[in-house]
Design a protein around this motif. Sequence first.
Motif, PDB file in Angstrom:
ATOM      1  N   GLY A   1     -89.180  69.760  42.613  1.00 28.51           N
ATOM      2  CA  GLY A   1     -88.005  69.336  43.362  1.00 28.51           C
ATOM      3  C   GLY A   1     -87.297  68.178  42.700  1.00 28.51           C
ATOM      4  N   PRO A   2     -86.398  67.511  43.408  1.00 27.92           N
ATOM      5  CA  PRO A   2     -85.706  66.348  42.864  1.00 27.92           C
ATOM      6  C   PRO A   2     -86.712  65.258  42.485  1.00 27.92           C
ATOM      7  N   PRO A   3     -86.374  64.434  41.481  1.00 28.03           N
ATOM      8  CA  PRO A   3     -87.329  63.406  41.031  1.00 28.03           C
ATOM      9  C   PRO A   3     -87.888  62.543  42.152  1.00 28.03           C
ATOM     10  N   GLN A   4     -87.039  62.153  43.100  1.00 27.61           N
ATOM     11  CA  GLN A   4     -87.509  61.257  44.161  1.00 27.61           C
ATOM     12  C   GLN A   4     -88.588  61.904  45.029  1.00 27.61           C
ATOM     13  N   SER A   5     -88.522  63.224  45.172  1.00 28.28           N
ATOM     14  CA  SER A   5     -89.504  63.900  46.021  1.00 28.28           C
ATOM     15  C   SER A   5     -90.789  64.237  45.270  1.00 28.28           C
ATOM     16  N   VAL A   6     -90.739  64.231  43.937  1.00 26.60           N
ATOM     17  CA  VAL A   6     -91.916  64.566  43.127  1.00 26.60           C
ATOM     18  C   VAL A   6     -92.691  63.315  42.733  1.00 26.60           C
ATOM     19  N   LEU A   7     -91.981  62.259  42.368  1.00 28.50           N
ATOM     20  CA  LEU A   7     -92.633  61.039  41.895  1.00 28.50           C
ATOM     21  C   LEU A   7     -92.952  60.127  43.083  1.00 28.50           C
ATOM     22  N   THR A   8     -93.901  60.545  43.860  1.00 29.83           N
ATOM     23  CA  THR A   8     -94.337  59.772  45.016  1.00 29.83           C
ATOM     24  C   THR A   8     -95.654  59.073  44.687  1.00 29.83           C
ATOM     25  N   PRO A   9     -95.979  58.005  45.402  1.00 24.35           N
ATOM     26  CA  PRO A   9     -97.275  57.348  45.171  1.00 24.35           C
ATOM     27  C   PRO A   9     -98.449  58.309  45.304  1.00 24.35           C
ATOM     28  N   GLU A  10     -98.369  59.231  46.260  1.00 23.74           N
ATOM     29  CA  GLU A  10     -99.468  60.174  46.463  1.00 23.74           C
ATOM     30  C   GLU A  10     -99.619  61.103  45.254  1.00 23.74           C
ATOM     31  N   ASN A  11     -98.506  61.641  44.761  1.00 21.85           N
ATOM     32  CA  ASN A  11     -98.582  62.537  43.610  1.00 21.85           C
ATOM     33  C   ASN A  11     -99.057  61.814  42.362  1.00 21.85           C
ATOM     34  N   LEU A  12     -98.593  60.588  42.164  1.00 21.41           N
ATOM     35  CA  LEU A  12     -99.025  59.814  41.002  1.00 21.41           C
ATOM     36  C   LEU A  12    -100.522  59.534  41.065  1.00 21.41           C
ATOM     37  N   ALA A  13    -101.019  59.230  42.250  1.00 27.40           N
ATOM     38  CA  ALA A  13    -102.442  58.935  42.402  1.00 27.40           C
ATOM     39  C   ALA A  13    -103.292  60.185  42.197  1.00 27.40           C
TER      40      ALA A  13
END
Length: 249
Positions: A212-224
Amino acid sequence: MTLLTLNNLTVRRGECPVVDRVSLTIAPGDCVGLIGPNGAGKTTLMRAALGLLPHEGTSSISTLKPHERARLAAWMPQSREIAWPIAVEHLVALGRLPHGRKPTPQDRAIIQDALARMGLDAHRDRPATELSGGEQARVLIARALAQDTPLLMADEPIAGLDPAAQLATLEVMQDLAREGRGVLLSLHDLSLAARFCTRLILIDRGQIKADGPPQSVLTPENLAQTFHLRARIHDTPEGPFLQPLERLT
């Protein structure tokens, strides 16, 4: 209209799926960043989509005849070795080979445009083997641009480039999408991916974890969960900027 459609694409090494049932589409105007940790399956996914690796499931371009595929999609792999001391302009001109005709004024204009986009005008007559590694990378990107295809796929195109060249290269990719082409890039710099891509696909262990859009993909949860990383995410006018803070174990 789509330029690339994958449906349950799977690549196995033995019994182990390296790419596991991936489905996605790339349309004209998309600038898509394929992100994920080392070994996530990004390169394997792109090569299988092009029909360069055996796979299960379907790719809309893998079954095309080679000359048809070369007119639809340009491919820039990670490997960037230039073995022969061919002049830069002549090497870039090889991108026109899939069009299968003697050079025309249109071909020459496309070659000149590719050289100009990658800032290579001053190097056109130099043997490519005399250039630095970063300059050689720009030459190979220019060759892919000279193919003048609706779809461009590049595996880590900014690796090894200095910061200014990284920005210039991604600006070219962004411009191609704005001109109506489809672009699929694998990238490791998450901040640059967020800035220049309209969409990010996060892959880990061969599976898509977010799309999806960068803001919805690069979340703290996904990064962790995917990168084992704690980072501070700053919202800027150019898009999210990631400041890595801590490696999670």
